[in-house]
Design a protein around this motif. Structure first.
Motif, PDB file in Angstrom:
ATOM      1  N   ALA A 182      -4.653 -24.986  12.018  1.00  0.00           N
ATOM      2  CA  ALA A 182      -4.631 -23.773  11.205  1.00  0.00           C
ATOM      3  C   ALA A 182      -3.605 -22.787  11.744  1.00  0.00           C
ATOM      4  O   ALA A 182      -3.518 -22.555  12.951  1.00  0.00           O
ATOM      5  N   ASP A 200      -1.413 -18.835  10.600  1.00  0.00           N
ATOM      6  CA  ASP A 200      -1.531 -17.659   9.734  1.00  0.00           C
ATOM      7  C   ASP A 200      -0.604 -17.757   8.534  1.00  0.00           C
ATOM      8  O   ASP A 200      -0.939 -17.283   7.450  1.00  0.00           O
ATOM      9  N   ALA A 201       0.580 -18.335   8.733  1.00  0.00           N
ATOM     10  CA  ALA A 201       1.539 -18.431   7.628  1.00  0.00           C
ATOM     11  C   ALA A 201       2.525 -19.551   7.916  1.00  0.00           C
ATOM     12  O   ALA A 201       2.788 -19.897   9.078  1.00  0.00           O
ATOM     13  N   THR A 210       1.328 -30.205   4.393  1.00  0.00           N
ATOM     14  CA  THR A 210       0.700 -28.888   4.549  1.00  0.00           C
ATOM     15  C   THR A 210      -0.380 -28.753   3.484  1.00  0.00           C
ATOM     16  O   THR A 210      -0.314 -29.389   2.422  1.00  0.00           O
ATOM     17  N   HIS A 211      -1.370 -27.892   3.772  1.00  0.00           N
ATOM     18  CA  HIS A 211      -2.516 -27.816   2.867  1.00  0.00           C
ATOM     19  C   HIS A 211      -3.096 -26.397   2.897  1.00  0.00           C
ATOM     20  O   HIS A 211      -3.145 -25.770   3.963  1.00  0.00           O
ATOM     21  N   ARG A 212      -3.489 -25.914   1.728  1.00  0.00           N
ATOM     22  CA  ARG A 212      -4.204 -24.640   1.643  1.00  0.00           C
ATOM     23  C   ARG A 212      -5.701 -24.956   1.570  1.00  0.00           C
ATOM     24  O   ARG A 212      -6.166 -25.589   0.627  1.00  0.00           O
ATOM     25  N   LEU A 213      -6.443 -24.523   2.591  1.00  0.00           N
ATOM     26  CA  LEU A 213      -7.838 -24.928   2.751  1.00  0.00           C
ATOM     27  C   LEU A 213      -8.780 -23.746   2.537  1.00  0.00           C
ATOM     28  O   LEU A 213      -8.700 -22.742   3.266  1.00  0.00           O
ATOM     29  N   ASP A 238      -8.724 -18.255   2.473  1.00  0.00           N
ATOM     30  CA  ASP A 238      -8.320 -19.635   2.734  1.00  0.00           C
ATOM     31  C   ASP A 238      -7.421 -19.688   3.964  1.00  0.00           C
ATOM     32  O   ASP A 238      -6.966 -18.669   4.474  1.00  0.00           O
ATOM     33  N   LEU A 239      -7.212 -20.902   4.433  1.00  0.00           N
ATOM     34  CA  LEU A 239      -6.389 -21.143   5.618  1.00  0.00           C
ATOM     35  C   LEU A 239      -5.162 -21.979   5.239  1.00  0.00           C
ATOM     36  O   LEU A 239      -5.222 -22.810   4.331  1.00  0.00           O
ATOM     37  N   LYS A 240      -4.057 -21.710   5.949  1.00  0.00           N
ATOM     38  CA  LYS A 240      -2.891 -22.581   5.841  1.00  0.00           C
ATOM     39  C   LYS A 240      -2.959 -23.568   7.000  1.00  0.00           C
ATOM     40  O   LYS A 240      -3.062 -23.160   8.159  1.00  0.00           O
ATOM     41  N   SER A 277      -8.448 -13.225   4.763  1.00  0.00           N
ATOM     42  CA  SER A 277      -8.042 -14.194   3.749  1.00  0.00           C
ATOM     43  C   SER A 277      -9.189 -15.167   3.468  1.00  0.00           C
ATOM     44  O   SER A 277      -9.969 -15.512   4.354  1.00  0.00           O
ATOM     45  N   ARG A 279     -11.943 -21.524   3.062  1.00  0.00           N
ATOM     46  CA  ARG A 279     -12.810 -21.392   4.238  1.00  0.00           C
ATOM     47  C   ARG A 279     -14.183 -22.022   3.982  1.00  0.00           C
ATOM     48  O   ARG A 279     -14.833 -22.488   4.918  1.00  0.00           O
TER      49      ARG A 279
END
Length: 653
Positions: A606, A608-609, A546-549, A590-592, A588, A551
């Motif tokens: 992508a 939402d959570a 998993t990665h926090r990207l 960033d994207l999850k 937000s 925008r």
């Protein structure tokens, strides 16, 4: 002991029991055609099973019994004692023989010696009752029967007396049975003894409405007369004709009797698979109930009940351990060897190769590897396609093989091996292999792919075209091939079982198909993701990371989006649009994203959570939901809500 013998003894006892039940019913209701048909089927199936082994005398006897039942079905002979008694004697003889076969794997000489007499009885050459001769054996007189002789004076002629041991069913009174009255009707009753089945209980626990007796008797009647008295309750009585003085043998010790009794107990028990499946469902419900304890612990902790929260978590851990053990035990009960599927192929290969004018040897390895019953039983169809494909397309004829320097007989390997929690089944031939260039040509001719696309494919990717629906290298249709249905069906069948198919081929050397499957349908590890107000499950096995990207890192590429992760460009898809949900603006920064593998390439999705993880049993879609694109199944969460489990590979495709 050979597995085929073991299976025969289990199934043989069931068939014997069914035949005996039908014959006894026909004795009272001779017009019951359905029971006559059932008795015929049981004897016919039993004869077919016996034909697999070197039990010649038994095969001859069963064939004659089957012939009599066939004539009765055709109305040529009457269904009466003249028919039923000899066949019941045969059934009893087969049942006795199975006991010895289960221990030695062969038909004993003593049992085989009775076959000629049974044949004469079945053919009507002997008029005496077969029951006495078949059911009585001087070599197998149990100790209880021999002990009854002590109650008679020595001057009394003992030869030919019948010993009876009657153990009434505990509920016999409610069936209208009177055990003592039944015994009193025995002709020429010489001795009667009544005892308790179990040690005497207290008056407080004694139930006067249940029968706790064992009744033993000696009578001067014949075994046939005694059996007629108990024909409606044959499972509750033992009847033995006592031997004459010259037939008498030393009494077996108590240890020998116990050993003999124990040997007759079957080490296996046939259980309806639906009952085991029901246990799996119950385990699934327990897992859901167990998962519901975690929210309770969190709620208790949030209200300040720290001690209560700890106790709930402790109970959760203990229940989790017990549920895991129960699931492992139920899963093990569903495991059967692949041999049950593999054993069907030697004859098939021999006959099919002969029709095609090819000489092929089938070599089977690893057939004792075990897997879930559903997987083993579902493997026959895909393996059948692969074996037929190898015989029809893979192998050259004998002259062709000699011309290119190969052995005249082809070799087809069907093997299985276990690797961790998976099994690998390989179907490999030493035939002509697959030519990638020819595959490209056929695929373009059949319109499965454009010519310029085919030219860009590597040889490895070109080979994968044979899995396309409608692909066939044969121009004419036969009973083996040419319809374009085969390898695509194999791939789909294996995918349904949670497996994959790999193809390896070298032109001129041979082809190998490798099926990789789970050993069992185990618990699913799911990652719960959220899209708006909806929650979905994604198999943890599909998620690489998993990665926090941010925008700002997203770049437009042609008609889509992508980003760079560790010097590698990753395509970006949005789960909301993949599921055709209404768009929603997000504030937000960033994207999850989930990084998954699709067709050998990394793809980001992508969401939402990303919520919690869960261990559940996933149920396949049924009814109206069956076949919905992108959904592999459903599961229940601890709070009672239904969670849809996504098929990520299918959604991306």
């Amino acid at each position: 002991m050979d597995d085929l013998i073991a299976q025969f003894t289990v199934e043989g006892r069931e068939l014997v029991q069914q035949a005996a039940d039908d014959l006894l019913f026909l004795e009272v209701n001779p017009q019951a055609k359905d029971r006559l048909d059932s008795a015929f089927r049981s004897v016919h199936t039993l004869k077919g099973s016996v034909g697999l082994f070197d039990f010649g005398p038994m095969l001859a006897v069963l064939h004659q019994a089957e012939e009599l039942l066939s004539q009765a079905r055709a109305g040529k002979i009457a269904v009466d004692a003249t028919l039923i008694d000899p066949i019941l004697a045969v059934v009893q003889w087969v049942d006795d023989s199975i006991g010895g076969i289960s221990q030695s794997g062969t038909l004993s000489e003593n049992q085989a010696a009775q076959a000629p007499r049974l044949l004469r009885i079945l053919s009507g050459e002997m008029t005496e009752s077969p029951d006495e001769s078949v059911t009585t054996s001087a070599f197998e007189v149990p100790g209880w029967a021999m002990s009854l002789r002590k109650h008679l004076s020595g001057a009394v002629e003992l030869a030919g007396l019948v010993a009876i041991r009657y153990s009434p069913h505990p509920e016999c009174f409610f069936n209208g049975d009177d055990p003592l009255a039944t015994m009193a009707r025995l002709p020429d009753l010489r001795h009667l003894a009544v005892s308790l089945k179990e040690p005497r209980s207290s008056l407080e626990t004694y139930d006067p409405f249940r029968c706790h007796l064992v009744i033993e008797a000696l009578a001067g009647s014949t075994a046939a007369e005694a059996q007629a008295m108990f024909r409606l309750i044959p499972d509750q009585v033992e009847i033995v004709t006592l031997p004459t003085a010259d037939e008498e043998r030393p009494a077996a010790s108590g240890q020998d009797i116990n050993r003999s009794t124990a040997a007759k107990r079957s080490p296996t028990m046939r259980v309806d698979t639906a009952r085991i499946d029901k246990l799996v469902e119950i385990v699934g419900e327990l897992i859901i109930a167990k998962s519901g304890l975690l929210p309770l612990a969190a709620e208790a902790r949030s209200t300040g009940e720290t001690s209560l929260s700890r106790r709930i978590l402790s109970n959760h851990d203990e229940i989790e351990r017990l549920v895991g053990s129960l699931y492992a035990a139920v899963t093990q009960a569903r495991m059967i060897p692949l041999e049950q599927t593999f054993r069907r192929f030697p004859r098939l290969v021999r006959e099919t190769a002969g029709r095609l004018g090819k000489a092929v040897d089938l070599v089977i390895n690893g057939d004792m590897v075990e897997a879930d019953r559903e997987i083993v039983e579902s493997l026959f169809e895909p393996l059948l396609h692969l074996v037929r494909n190898a015989l029809d397309h893979g192998f050259e004829t004998e002259p062709e093989r000699l011309q290119i320097g190969k052995p005249p007989r082809g070799r087809l390997n069907l093997s299985a091996r276990q690797r961790g929690d998976q099994i690998e089944i390989e179907v490999a031939d030493d035939g002509q292999g697959i030519d990638p260039h020819r595959i490209r040509e056929i695929a373009t001719e059949r319109g499965l792919i454009a010519r310029h696309q085919a030219a860009d494919l590597s040889d490895e990717d070109a080979l994968q075209l044979i899995f396309a629906a409608g692909f066939s290298t044969t121009s004419s249709v036969s009973d083996l091939s040419g319809r374009g249905v085969g390898l695509d069906a194999v791939q789909n069948s294996i995918k349904v079982l949670g497996g994959t198919v790999e193809l390896r081929s070298v032109a001129g050397e041979g082809t190998s198909f490798i099926l990789k499957l789970p050993i069992s349908f185990s618990l699913s590890q799911l990652m719960i993701v959220e899209v708006g107000s909806e929650r979905y499950g994604v198999a943890m096995a599909d998620v690489i990371e998993t990665h926090r990207l941010p925008r700002a890192a997203i770049q437009s590429v042609r008609a889509g989006e992508a980003f760079v992760l560790r010097d590698r460009t990753i395509p970006l898809l949005d789960l909301r649009s993949m599921l055709q949900l209404p768009p929603q603006q997000s504030t937000s920064h960033d994207l999850k994203v989930l990084i998954v593998q699709s067709s050998g390439e990394k793809v980001a999705i992508a969401v939402d959570a990303i919520a919690e993880r869960a261990e559940t049993l996933t149920r396949p879609l049924t009814g109206l939901l069956h076949g919905i694109h992108g959904i592999s199944g459903t599961t229940l969460m601890g709070d009672g809500r239904v969670l849809l489990v996504l098929d990520i590979e299918e959604l991306i495709a």
